[in-house]
Scaffold this motif. Sequence first.
Motif, short mmCIF file in Angstrom:
data_model
loop_
_atom_site.label_atom_id
_atom_site.label_comp_id
_atom_site.label_asym_id
_atom_site.label_seq_id
_atom_site.Cartn_x
_atom_site.Cartn_y
_atom_site.Cartn_z
N ALA A 69 65.13 -56.37 -82.18
CA ALA A 69 65.66 -57.46 -83.00
C ALA A 69 64.55 -58.26 -83.65
O ALA A 69 64.74 -58.85 -84.73
CB ALA A 69 66.52 -58.39 -82.14
N ALA A 70 63.36 -58.28 -83.04
CA ALA A 70 62.25 -59.06 -83.60
C ALA A 70 61.46 -58.28 -84.64
O ALA A 70 60.59 -58.85 -85.31
CB ALA A 70 61.32 -59.50 -82.47
N MET A 71 61.74 -56.99 -84.79
CA MET A 71 61.01 -56.18 -85.76
C MET A 71 61.44 -56.52 -87.18
O MET A 71 62.65 -56.61 -87.45
CB MET A 71 61.26 -54.68 -85.51
CG MET A 71 60.67 -54.15 -84.24
SD MET A 71 61.06 -52.38 -84.04
CE MET A 71 60.25 -52.03 -82.49
N PRO A 72 60.52 -56.76 -88.09
CA PRO A 72 60.90 -57.01 -89.49
C PRO A 72 61.69 -55.82 -90.04
O PRO A 72 61.21 -54.69 -90.02
CB PRO A 72 59.55 -57.15 -90.20
CG PRO A 72 58.57 -57.50 -89.12
CD PRO A 72 59.06 -56.79 -87.89
N GLY A 73 62.90 -56.06 -90.45
CA GLY A 73 63.72 -54.99 -91.00
C GLY A 73 64.38 -54.13 -89.95
O GLY A 73 65.11 -53.19 -90.29
N GLY A 74 64.12 -54.41 -88.66
CA GLY A 74 64.73 -53.63 -87.58
C GLY A 74 64.07 -52.28 -87.40
O GLY A 74 63.05 -51.96 -88.03
N LEU A 75 64.66 -51.45 -86.57
CA LEU A 75 64.12 -50.14 -86.24
C LEU A 75 64.79 -49.09 -87.12
O LEU A 75 66.02 -48.95 -87.08
CB LEU A 75 64.37 -49.83 -84.76
CG LEU A 75 63.83 -48.49 -84.24
CD1 LEU A 75 62.30 -48.51 -84.22
CD2 LEU A 75 64.37 -48.22 -82.84
N PRO A 76 64.02 -48.34 -87.94
CA PRO A 76 64.62 -47.29 -88.78
C PRO A 76 65.36 -46.27 -87.92
O PRO A 76 64.95 -45.95 -86.81
CB PRO A 76 63.41 -46.66 -89.47
CG PRO A 76 62.35 -47.72 -89.45
CD PRO A 76 62.57 -48.48 -88.18
N ASP A 77 66.45 -45.75 -88.45
CA ASP A 77 67.29 -44.83 -87.69
C ASP A 77 66.53 -43.59 -87.22
O ASP A 77 66.81 -43.05 -86.15
CB ASP A 77 68.49 -44.38 -88.54
CG ASP A 77 69.46 -45.53 -88.78
OD1 ASP A 77 69.41 -46.51 -88.00
OD2 ASP A 77 70.25 -45.44 -89.75
N ASP A 78 65.57 -43.14 -88.02
CA ASP A 78 64.87 -41.89 -87.68
C ASP A 78 63.52 -42.13 -87.03
O ASP A 78 62.74 -41.20 -86.84
CB ASP A 78 64.69 -41.04 -88.93
CG ASP A 78 63.87 -41.76 -90.01
OD1 ASP A 78 63.61 -42.98 -89.84
OD2 ASP A 78 63.51 -41.12 -91.01
N ALA A 79 63.22 -43.38 -86.67
CA ALA A 79 61.88 -43.69 -86.16
C ALA A 79 61.56 -42.94 -84.88
O ALA A 79 60.41 -42.57 -84.64
CB ALA A 79 61.75 -45.20 -85.93
#
Length: 914
Positions: free
Chosen positions: A290-300
């Motif tokens: 939640a603290a990541m800018p832009g959130g976690l990409p689906d394919d990360a």
Amino acid sequence: MRHGSGGLEGSLLGRERELALLEGFVRPTGDRPALLVRGEPGMGKTTLIEATIRRAKSAGTTVLQARGYESEARLPFAALHQLLRPVLQEAETLPGRQRSALRAAFAMEAEDVPPDRMLVGLAALTLLSELGEQRPALLVVDDVQWVDRASQDAIGFLGRRLRGEPVAVLTGTRGSTPASFGGDFAELDVEPLSAEAAGELLDLQPVTLARTVRRRLLNQTRGNPLAIIELAEVARDEDGTQFRPGGLFPLTERLERIFAVRLAELPRATRNLLLLMSTADGFEWPMVVAAMPGGLPDDALLPAERAQLLHRSDLGPYFRHPLIRSTLYHTASLEERRAAHQTVAQALEESPDRRAWHLAAAASGPDEDLAVMLAEVGERAGRRGAPSEALAAMERSAELTPDATARARRLARAAQFALFNDRPDKVEQYAATAAALTDAPDVRDQLPAEVGWAVSNTGRQDAAMELLIAASRAAAERTPQSAVGVLGVAASAAFHSGRREHREQIRQALAQVTAQIDDPPLLLWIEASTDFLAARERIRQEAERSITEESTEYLSRLMLGAAAGIADLPAEGIELLGSILEPERNAALSGSNSSFLTFYGHACLDAGKWPKAEAIADYSIAISLDLNPGLSTAMGQSLKAMLAALRGRVDEARTLAQRAMAAADPQSRIIGVRCGRALGLAAAAEGDHDAAYDHFRGLFTHAGEPLHDHHSYYALADLTAAAIPAGQAKQAETVLAVAASDLAQRPTPRLDLLMSTARALLAHSDADAERHFRAALANPEGDRWPYERARARLAHGQWLRRQQRIKPARTELTAALNVFEHLGAAPWAERARVELRAAGVVQTSTNRASLTSQLTAQELQIVRLAGQGLTNKEIGERLFLSHRTVGSHLYRIFPKLNITTRAQLHAFVEADPT
């Protein structure tokens, strides 16, 4: 997919035995309420637990789950909160004290004092019992090796008390059995697969191996399912280089190396995310995302999933096996780990305790701001009733403290938490380090009593006394009150040791400060433990005053009650201690005072209240097992051993006595003496005079001096009665002569009764025997000790019958029989009947045995509480039981008492108050 059936289905191959045992947890019946599943990494422990969860859910059982995470191992009640979170809304219906204790433990509200751990456990028990009324429930806690200690204690509490409830506890661990689980959890060790099952699992893997390679792989994996699956993947080299003998790493290390290679093949961005996941395991990961800018990409994380390092569930991604997480974390560089902890800490601004621990992991050296932060974490844990977690935080705070004096103060505080957590080794360690760092008075004066108490609790009374006496003398001129406080701890050590030298050391040290102190209960407690014969009358006067003045504060009653019990004032001890410790008169006992229960129980034993004494013994043992097993448990077991021996339950007496002696250091002579007397009474109950004599004689030195300075003397009449038929009268005379010299001019009525009985038995003339029997029975105060008085009457009746004085013999023997039957002292009642038959009395049974003799000690407590009008829930809170368990007991009690309604219990208690 890189691994065919290497997952759940494959790992269940060959696990028919384990699955059959776990089937009992699908529909909890309360017959087998707690199980610990243990297995080495990769053995399939979690797979078995997950299979059990699926079956339970399909059977309609409510499943509550929790898992231990390394990042939460130092967070108070983290796992218990996980477990109960789905049903926490129901906590609002709990009784007030239980609700407050549970909410305080979960930091949902603040209390002025830490919540009692017993009440926290009781609150969880009540909540789960009520849940079980709706439908069966299964509690599952995996990776217990990483569960915080406060939660482990609560789970152990539940495992001991869920028998009879439709609720079961299933736990799993890679490590040893948690101390708080004790022997109350059944254990299932997940063993290696059989050769046949291992071969089947290997056949399921999508690789074809040469026969030699296959044989070597199976030999080296030793039936470990995860190892078979993972090593099959690297066995593609046809010459079998990976599996040649010699130079092999341990199996777990080989798996870690395989995972490390696979992790190194991932893109750097993926590895960095996985390192964050391994640092923020459990419930912290969503906060980091939640603290990541832009959130976690689906394919990360897709590369890690393709490499079969991660799986996904409705709750998000998770490592396929804990070894993958630990391999990832420990193969990262120190700087990479520090950076990951810093990143996680920034995401946890709203969780100060979690944030502080991550910042501490990222620290590169002393940091006062961080030390303050961790000290606050420790104090919060202490206020939540979690001393183990408080200890860990304060210890780390001290490590990070740059100033020596401030570090010493934090180590002194850590020593306090270590004392509450039953860690005497830590108390000694922190105290020694703090003393070397500073001579600040607040630190210097605090530590000796704590260290002495900790050392005494390990049973090392000699070392405790040496430390405490030196500390009291050093404090005498500077702070007399502090010196007396230290002597109060020394008095406890002296009571347990029973050494005359210890008593004398305390008397000398006390003489330096007595005139400057006005604290009668504390002073009398010290005097009772060191010279109760001299202090007895003062203890009686102060006890009577405190009984009359009900305003006497709690601690004073506790010390005075214990002093009265030591000083042969059982009625006063019962009144003082019963007013604050008796579950029939008060709400749930504070667990920290559980050790005083045995003083209360022995006073009840002395006064002839044996059912009460046995109930208190059981209560004491149960509480000590929940809080601080060791010396306190041994004290309760020695009390129960004595009762069992007196009632003729000789096998039980021997088992309890042996357990107590095994748990206690020989320097705690009070345990050895009480157990030795119990063993002697057990042998006497069987008519084995030689064995009885050996046990009783073992309570005294070769020269006849008492092994315990005054408790050995309570066996004087027992020793003499066994010595005569064993042909050891001369030895008994030696012991009695030493006792007479030691107790000259000031024996208590009880000791006078015992010595006079012994003298009568050893008398060389009828005139002397007559005189000593009359002396034994002349003092009406002897009725305070009904069993010992009845033994004297039995001996007197036997002597009178041999003198052909039949009528007075019948009178004495009948009086003895009445008491023995009332007490339930079956062996001695039978002897009285035999003597009465020999005296011409045919009808010997007086039918005075109470109906309560059919009840267990706990059932008797329940009857009395129910007779007072308490509800099942109220009774449960007093005895730390669920209301369903109370109801089950009452269901079994009614037929035993020939009653049919609850309303009849009050009349029964009034008519039969044994």
